[in-house]
Design a protein around this motif. Structure first.
Motif, PDB file in Angstrom:
ATOM      1  N   GLY B 462       0.800  -1.213   0.000  1.00 36.21           N
ATOM      2  CA  GLY B 462       0.000   0.000   0.000  1.00 36.21           C
ATOM      3  C   GLY B 462       0.832   1.262   0.000  1.00 36.21           C
ATOM      4  N   LEU B 463       2.126   1.156   0.366  1.00 37.33           N
ATOM      5  CA  LEU B 463       2.977   2.342   0.341  1.00 37.33           C
ATOM      6  C   LEU B 463       3.744   2.385  -0.982  1.00 37.33           C
ATOM      7  N   ASN B 464       4.060   3.596  -1.437  1.00 36.43           N
ATOM      8  CA  ASN B 464       4.882   3.666  -2.645  1.00 36.43           C
ATOM      9  C   ASN B 464       6.360   3.566  -2.255  1.00 36.43           C
ATOM     10  N   ASN B 465       7.246   3.466  -3.247  1.00 37.01           N
ATOM     11  CA  ASN B 465       8.669   3.242  -2.970  1.00 37.01           C
ATOM     12  C   ASN B 465       9.290   4.333  -2.107  1.00 37.01           C
ATOM     13  N   ASP B 466       8.922   5.588  -2.370  1.00 42.45           N
ATOM     14  CA  ASP B 466       9.493   6.667  -1.572  1.00 42.45           C
ATOM     15  C   ASP B 466       9.090   6.537  -0.122  1.00 42.45           C
ATOM     16  N   GLU B 467       7.802   6.219   0.091  1.00 48.36           N
ATOM     17  CA  GLU B 467       7.326   6.076   1.474  1.00 48.36           C
ATOM     18  C   GLU B 467       8.014   4.899   2.162  1.00 48.36           C
ATOM     19  N   ILE B 468       8.175   3.795   1.411  1.00 43.78           N
ATOM     20  CA  ILE B 468       8.836   2.620   1.976  1.00 43.78           C
ATOM     21  C   ILE B 468      10.258   2.984   2.413  1.00 43.78           C
ATOM     22  N   ASN B 469      10.967   3.725   1.569  1.00 45.31           N
ATOM     23  CA  ASN B 469      12.349   4.104   1.895  1.00 45.31           C
ATOM     24  C   ASN B 469      12.413   5.029   3.096  1.00 45.31           C
ATOM     25  N   GLU B 496      -3.682   4.635   7.825  1.00 47.55           N
ATOM     26  CA  GLU B 496      -5.055   4.209   7.583  1.00 47.55           C
ATOM     27  C   GLU B 496      -4.988   2.852   6.884  1.00 47.55           C
ATOM     28  N   LEU B 497      -5.647   1.867   7.507  1.00 47.00           N
ATOM     29  CA  LEU B 497      -5.655   0.522   6.943  1.00 47.00           C
ATOM     30  C   LEU B 497      -7.033   0.209   6.397  1.00 47.00           C
ATOM     31  N   ALA B 498      -7.061  -0.552   5.329  1.00 50.99           N
ATOM     32  CA  ALA B 498      -8.349  -1.024   4.806  1.00 50.99           C
ATOM     33  C   ALA B 498      -8.359  -2.537   4.893  1.00 50.99           C
ATOM     34  N   PHE B 499      -9.542  -3.116   5.090  1.00 54.48           N
ATOM     35  CA  PHE B 499      -9.651  -4.569   5.047  1.00 54.48           C
ATOM     36  C   PHE B 499     -11.059  -4.971   4.679  1.00 54.48           C
ATOM     37  N   GLU B 500     -11.191  -6.229   4.317  1.00 59.20           N
ATOM     38  CA  GLU B 500     -12.457  -6.689   3.737  1.00 59.20           C
ATOM     39  C   GLU B 500     -13.435  -7.211   4.766  1.00 59.20           C
ATOM     40  N   GLY B 501     -12.932  -7.638   5.898  1.00 58.13           N
ATOM     41  CA  GLY B 501     -13.854  -8.185   6.885  1.00 58.13           C
ATOM     42  C   GLY B 501     -13.182  -8.300   8.230  1.00 58.13           C
ATOM     43  N   ILE B 502     -13.985  -8.399   9.269  1.00 56.27           N
ATOM     44  CA  ILE B 502     -13.452  -8.575  10.619  1.00 56.27           C
ATOM     45  C   ILE B 502     -14.211  -9.727  11.263  1.00 56.27           C
ATOM     46  N   VAL B 520      -3.802   2.094   3.290  1.00 54.83           N
ATOM     47  CA  VAL B 520      -4.418   3.026   2.332  1.00 54.83           C
ATOM     48  C   VAL B 520      -3.565   4.277   2.226  1.00 54.83           C
ATOM     49  N   ARG B 521      -3.239   4.865   3.369  1.00 57.57           N
ATOM     50  CA  ARG B 521      -2.348   6.034   3.343  1.00 57.57           C
ATOM     51  C   ARG B 521      -1.678   6.232   4.684  1.00 57.57           C
ATOM     52  N   TRP B 522      -0.577   6.956   4.588  1.00 57.24           N
ATOM     53  CA  TRP B 522       0.200   7.329   5.768  1.00 57.24           C
ATOM     54  C   TRP B 522      -0.445   8.586   6.340  1.00 57.24           C
ATOM     55  N   ARG B 523      -0.977   8.511   7.536  1.00 55.32           N
ATOM     56  CA  ARG B 523      -1.656   9.658   8.131  1.00 55.32           C
ATOM     57  C   ARG B 523      -0.672  10.528   8.899  1.00 55.32           C
ATOM     58  N   HIS B 524       0.106  11.333   8.148  1.00 57.48           N
ATOM     59  CA  HIS B 524       1.059  12.238   8.799  1.00 57.48           C
ATOM     60  C   HIS B 524       0.324  13.239   9.680  1.00 57.48           C
ATOM     61  N   ASP B 525      -0.961  13.470   9.334  1.00 58.90           N
ATOM     62  CA  ASP B 525      -1.727  14.488  10.049  1.00 58.90           C
ATOM     63  C   ASP B 525      -2.235  14.003  11.401  1.00 58.90           C
ATOM     64  N   LYS B 526      -2.070  12.705  11.672  1.00 55.03           N
ATOM     65  CA  LYS B 526      -2.642  12.188  12.913  1.00 55.03           C
ATOM     66  C   LYS B 526      -1.551  11.811  13.906  1.00 55.03           C
ATOM     67  N   SER B 527      -1.819  12.030  15.168  1.00 53.33           N
ATOM     68  CA  SER B 527      -0.884  11.598  16.202  1.00 53.33           C
ATOM     69  C   SER B 527      -1.350  10.245  16.719  1.00 53.33           C
ATOM     70  N   VAL B 528      -0.453   9.602  17.451  1.00 52.45           N
ATOM     71  CA  VAL B 528      -0.743   8.266  17.951  1.00 52.45           C
ATOM     72  C   VAL B 528      -2.051   8.239  18.751  1.00 52.45           C
ATOM     73  N   ARG B 529      -2.301   9.332  19.457  1.00 50.83           N
ATOM     74  CA  ARG B 529      -3.522   9.402  20.281  1.00 50.83           C
ATOM     75  C   ARG B 529      -4.797   9.391  19.417  1.00 50.83           C
ATOM     76  N   ASP B 530      -4.649   9.829  18.176  1.00 51.37           N
ATOM     77  CA  ASP B 530      -5.827   9.886  17.296  1.00 51.37           C
ATOM     78  C   ASP B 530      -6.180   8.539  16.676  1.00 51.37           C
ATOM     79  N   ALA B 531      -5.333   7.535  16.911  1.00 51.06           N
ATOM     80  CA  ALA B 531      -5.622   6.223  16.311  1.00 51.06           C
ATOM     81  C   ALA B 531      -6.909   5.646  16.894  1.00 51.06           C
ATOM     82  N   ASP B 532      -7.497   4.715  16.170  1.00 50.56           N
ATOM     83  CA  ASP B 532      -8.753   4.122  16.617  1.00 50.56           C
ATOM     84  C   ASP B 532      -8.538   3.170  17.784  1.00 50.56           C
ATOM     85  N   SER B 533      -9.643   2.814  18.453  1.00 44.92           N
ATOM     86  CA  SER B 533      -9.565   1.875  19.569  1.00 44.92           C
ATOM     87  C   SER B 533     -10.142   0.535  19.127  1.00 44.92           C
ATOM     88  N   LEU B 534      -9.851  -0.449  19.953  1.00 40.76           N
ATOM     89  CA  LEU B 534     -10.355  -1.781  19.682  1.00 40.76           C
ATOM     90  C   LEU B 534     -11.891  -1.779  19.636  1.00 40.76           C
TER      91      LEU B 534
END
Lengths: 342, 544
Positions: B462-469, B496-502, B520-534
């Motif tokens: 999901g990441l491009n080569n530049d992001e991977i590096n 941001e992760l995408a998936f088909e089912g849980i 899906v994308r690297w969320r540079h705009d979000k801090s660790v605290r903004d991540a989702d919960s279980l």
């Protein structure tokens, strides 16, 4: 043991001598091992380098810098220290820097190699108490063939492409690697080679210092219709995938780097050919140098420092990894001149 | 072996498909039939049954290289490929070898030398293999190690291989692809049949190449008249082909694995089919209440022998959506609507003739239901029910579509529902393999559970080569701890992760398992605290 050279305050600092080696932030007095961008940075008040390094530094940092050249081996005095430059075999004018203080000798290798290279002064072994060494290729898989043998592979590839009527575009760092290839190819041919502007600039500086190389032509940017079929073109890695490349129809691409020893590195970049050619010490050369210089303490700078330190400790050395901003042979994925050297 | 090694180098030295085809055709033109057969075997991704476990090869490498074990392991981790690590460590760059080894054909290498290891004791194996390592030139050492450790992986697809064989033998590519399917032994006879002008006697077990769908990226309205399209659910199961020929039943997975014994209820139902029938469908876990989540089917996939308990708890069926053979006649060149009619009549007759009452209650074969609609709007509404129906969305197949070999854009579409997404934190990283070796590209992500981040997904893409590096460099500088090849990193980056089912899972610490996670994308705009919960993730969970 008191550290004679320490990475802090923006460089490899020598307190009793009042100078910095290869500082990554502007310093009053900067001793420069060689002209690659991760070792020679702009902004310092005064530079000192080996004589043959000076024209390259001027080209890179500007004609107006305050710089003094010194012959290899000549002792200089800075504060309480005696300092001398010794060939490192990395590129033209590259030096190891020896620092002596109260009978204690430290040597910083800068980037170095021990393989034969017709374009660089041959590495000189400098006995010391403490060796600060680069560790770019400190894994036992890194073992180099001679530059002569690699040049032969490059030549064969070029000839094969000529037979297919295709241009052969070789990516190599513009300072050092490109000239080494141009010199080694003289064993096989006297044909001309085309150069990207960045490579041509550095090659001119080498020629003015009398380094024999194949005849070269710069790429004419205005002549869009020129057919490069059968020609060898040398360009910096940064040119790969750029619009500049479009002029070479149906080109085969090759990359010269120590990293090309590992297939995954080559596949990832999508080059047709990887030529294993490095201006850094391979694993056997690192070990040999540590052993022969007689140092009791070995400090590592960039590269696989942690691995090398662990190995040396097992061999009974006092060893430690230093944290610097040197980049070694820039990772194949950055490929840009500003990030590192060859 | 030299010729095969040179083929490998030629394939490895180019990214052009045309040059790869040329290199393979040239090899086939010169190779002995048995060598060509073995080359096809390895190039098609098949591998030898393991002779020496790779853990043992690693021990031998330590002996042979005279390096500390940890350094050999670290080197292996950096290279990412055992065959290559061995060749790099034991061979000299200049290629001057002591005690050179006699050149023999690829067939001899496999049949005599490598297979010959099987019947010897470990000491002899050790001596022989180490002798090869020390005496072979780098390239051959590498290729022999590849054969010893598994797959060849040289960037040749099945389609490309078929193209080169077809070019060499002046055959149709689809014919070659078909002949490459299923179970075959790499020997001279196989090769000669593969390139023969006339089919001769065919194997009754041989499956057809699967027809593949492309993802629909535009609104379905762009496909034109809805009445020209067959719409059915897109199920999340195991794609399978059922063959009934010569009184025998075969079930093949898409990976060309024979899975007949793993799904006895499907095999038993299929044994009632008329001879000369081949069906295409999806194996699903399906009980009295309908389809079960994929996690239930997973309990069956890995089992070669299925116990009674599991058979009762997770009964399976084949949901059939196509028929490729009727009365021993290949009907793949008939249009979709014709094949659908044939399929309906086959299964109808089968259902009537079958007197097995268990099969009637829990049939091993079910027909895929066709959504008959008169407008795209109706289909939109049906697709919106996908999650409730436990399907991934809809399949759209043009009524005129032939049963193609492989993926041909335009006539078979998968119109999936939007994936689930969550924002998760990078916790661990591991180096990838192959072209991503010595780059940290295998990531583990976590979400909040109270004040703790618990791992919920691994993602590799999901990441491009530049992001991977960029991320690789960051990982190296921000490693907290190393567990073997795995690095625990500073908790800093949100993706941001995408998936088909849980699904609920007892095997994971988080209590959930996600299907097909990717970045899906690297969320540079979000801090660790903004991540989702279980809890946020659980709320998405499939209706149970």
């Amino acid at each position: 043991m008191v550290a004679l050279l320490e990475p802090k305050d923006g460089g490899l600092i020598c307190k009793p001598g009042g100078f910095a080696i290869d500082p990554w932030e502007p310093a009053e007095l900067a001793l420069i091992t060689h002209a690659h961008a991760d070792h020679a940075r702009p902004g310092s008040q005064q530079y000192i380098a080996a004589d043959s390094c000076v024209p390259l530094l001027r080209k890179r940092l500007g004609e107006d810098i305050d710089i003094k050249g010194v012959p290899f081996g000549e002792p200089l005095t800075f504060g309480d220290t005696t300092v001398s430059f010794h060939p490192a075999g990395h590129v033209l004018g590259s030096a190891q820097i020896r620092v002596e203080h109260q009978g204690e000798v430290w040597v910083f290798t800068g980037d170095f190699k021990r393989d034969n290279d017709p374009t660089a002064e041959a590495f000189e072994l400098v006995p010391c108490n403490t060796l600060i060494t680069e560790a770019t290729f400190a894994l036992p898989i890194y073992k180099w063939e001679s530059g002569h043998a690699v040049a032969q592979q490059i030549f064969q590839w070029w000839q094969a492409m000529k037979a297919e009527g295709r241009p052969a575009v070789l990516f190599a760092y513009s300072l050092g690697k490109a000239q080494r290839v141009l010199a080694e190819l003289m064993h096989f041919t006297d044909e001309s080679v085309y150069l990207h502007g960045a490579v041509a600039n550095m090659t001119d500086v080498y020629r003015r210092q009398g380094v024999p190389m194949l005849p070269t032509h710069p790429i004419d940017l205005d002549d869009k219709s020129k057919d490069y079929a059968g020609q060898l073109i040398i360009a910096p890695p940064g040119a790969s995938g750029s619009a500049w490349m479009r002029r070479f129809k149906n080109a085969s691409t090759g990359f010269c780097s120590g990293w090309m020893r590992v297939r995954g590195n080559r596949r990832r970049r999508g080059y047709d050919r990887g030529f294993v050619l490095s201006d850094h010490a391979d694993w056997p050369a690192l070990l040999k140098t540590v052993e022969q210089c007689g140092a009791q303490q070995v400090l590592t700078t960039h590269g696989r420092g942690d691995t090398f330190v662990k190995f040396l400790k097992e061999q009974g050395y006092v060893a430690e990894e230093l944290s610097t901003r040197f980049a070694g042979e820039a990772d194949v994925d950055t490929g840009s001149e500003s990030r590192g050297s060859a | 072996m030299e010729a095969f090694e040179q083929l490998y180098v030629a394939l490895d030295n180019t990214t052009s498909t045309n040059r790869k085809v040329q290199a393979m055709s040239a090899y086939f033109a010169k190779a002995a039939s048995s060598d060509a057969a073995w080359a096809v075997y390895f190039l098609s991704g098949r591998r030898l049954k393991s002779v020496v476990p790779s853990s043992v090869l690693r021990l031998w490498l330590v002996e042979c290289s005279e390096l500390p074990t940890w350094l050999v392991e670290e080197t292996y981790e950096s290279v990412g490929d055992l065959a290559e690590t061995i060749a790099l460590l034991v061979s000299e760059p200049d290629g001057h070898r002591a005690g050179a080894i006699r050149e023999v054909s690829l067939t001899n290498w496999v049949n005599e030398r490598i297979e010959g290891l099987r019947n010897t004791d470990v000491y002899t194996q050790n001596q022989r293999v180490k002798h090869w390592w020390k005496s072979l030139p780098y390239g051959q050492c590498y290729v022999v190690n590849k054969l010893l450790t598994g797959g060849l992986r040289v960037g040749v697809s099945q389609a490309l291989l078929a193209r080169s064989i077809a070019q060499h033998a002046s055959l149709d590519r689809a014919v070659v692809l078909h002949r490459l399917m299923g179970d075959w032994s790499p020997n001279a006879d196989f090769w000669e049949q593969l390139i023969a002008k006339d089919e001769g006697e065919t194997l009754s077990s041989r499956p057809y190449p699967f027809c593949l769908a492309s993802p629909l990226t535009e609104p379905p309205e762009a496909l034109g008249d809805v009445n020209e399209w067959l719409a059915e659910w897109k199920w999340d199961g195991v794609r399978a082909q059922v063959i009934r020929r010569d009184g025998q039943t075969y079930i093949w997975s898409r990976g060309e694995e024979l899975i007949t014994e793993r799904f006895p209820e499907v095999a038993s139902a299929a044994s009632q089919l008329p001879d000369g029938t081949v069906l295409d469908g999806e194996i699903l876990a399906w009980d009295a209440n309908g389809v079960l989540p994929f996690s239930a089917l997973q309990r069956r996939i890995g089992r070669k022998k299925v116990g009674k308990k599991l058979l009762t708890e997770v009964p399976c069926c084949l949901l059939v959506y196509d028929q490729m053979e009727q009365g021993n006649t290949d009907i793949r060149q008939q249009p979709m609507n014709h094949r659908r009619a044939v399929l309906e009549s086959t299964l109808k007759r089968w259902a009537q003739e079958s007197s097995d009452s268990v099969a009637a209650a829990l049939p091993g074969l079910r027909i895929s239901v066709q959504h008959k609609v008169s407008s795209w709007d109706e289909l939109h509404a049906i697709r919106a029910e996908s999650r409730v129906e436990r399907v991934e969305g809809l399949m759209l197949k043009h009524y005129s579509a032939l049963y193609e070999t492989g993926r041909k854009r335009g006539l078979w579409w998968k119109w999936k529902v939007e994936p689930y997404t969550v924002d998760a934190v990078l916790l661990y990283a591991q180096a990838g393999h192959g072209r991503r070796s010595n780059l940290y590209t295998d990531y583990t992500f976590g979400v909040w559970n109270d004040d703790e981040l618990v791992p919920v997904a691994k993602a590799y893409s999901g990441l491009n080569n530049d992001e991977i590096n960029t991320l690789d460099k960051w990982i190296r500088k921000n490693t907290l701890e190393k567990f073997g090849p795995v690095r625990a990193v500073e908790k800093h980056h949100v993706f941001e992760l995408a998936f088909e089912g849980i699904n609920a899972s007892t095997r994971h610490k988080s209590g959930i398992a996600v299907r097909f996670p990717r970045i899906v994308r690297w969320r540079h705009d979000k801090s660790v605290r903004d991540a989702d919960s279980l809890d946020d993730v659980r709320k998405l969970m499939d209706p149970a």
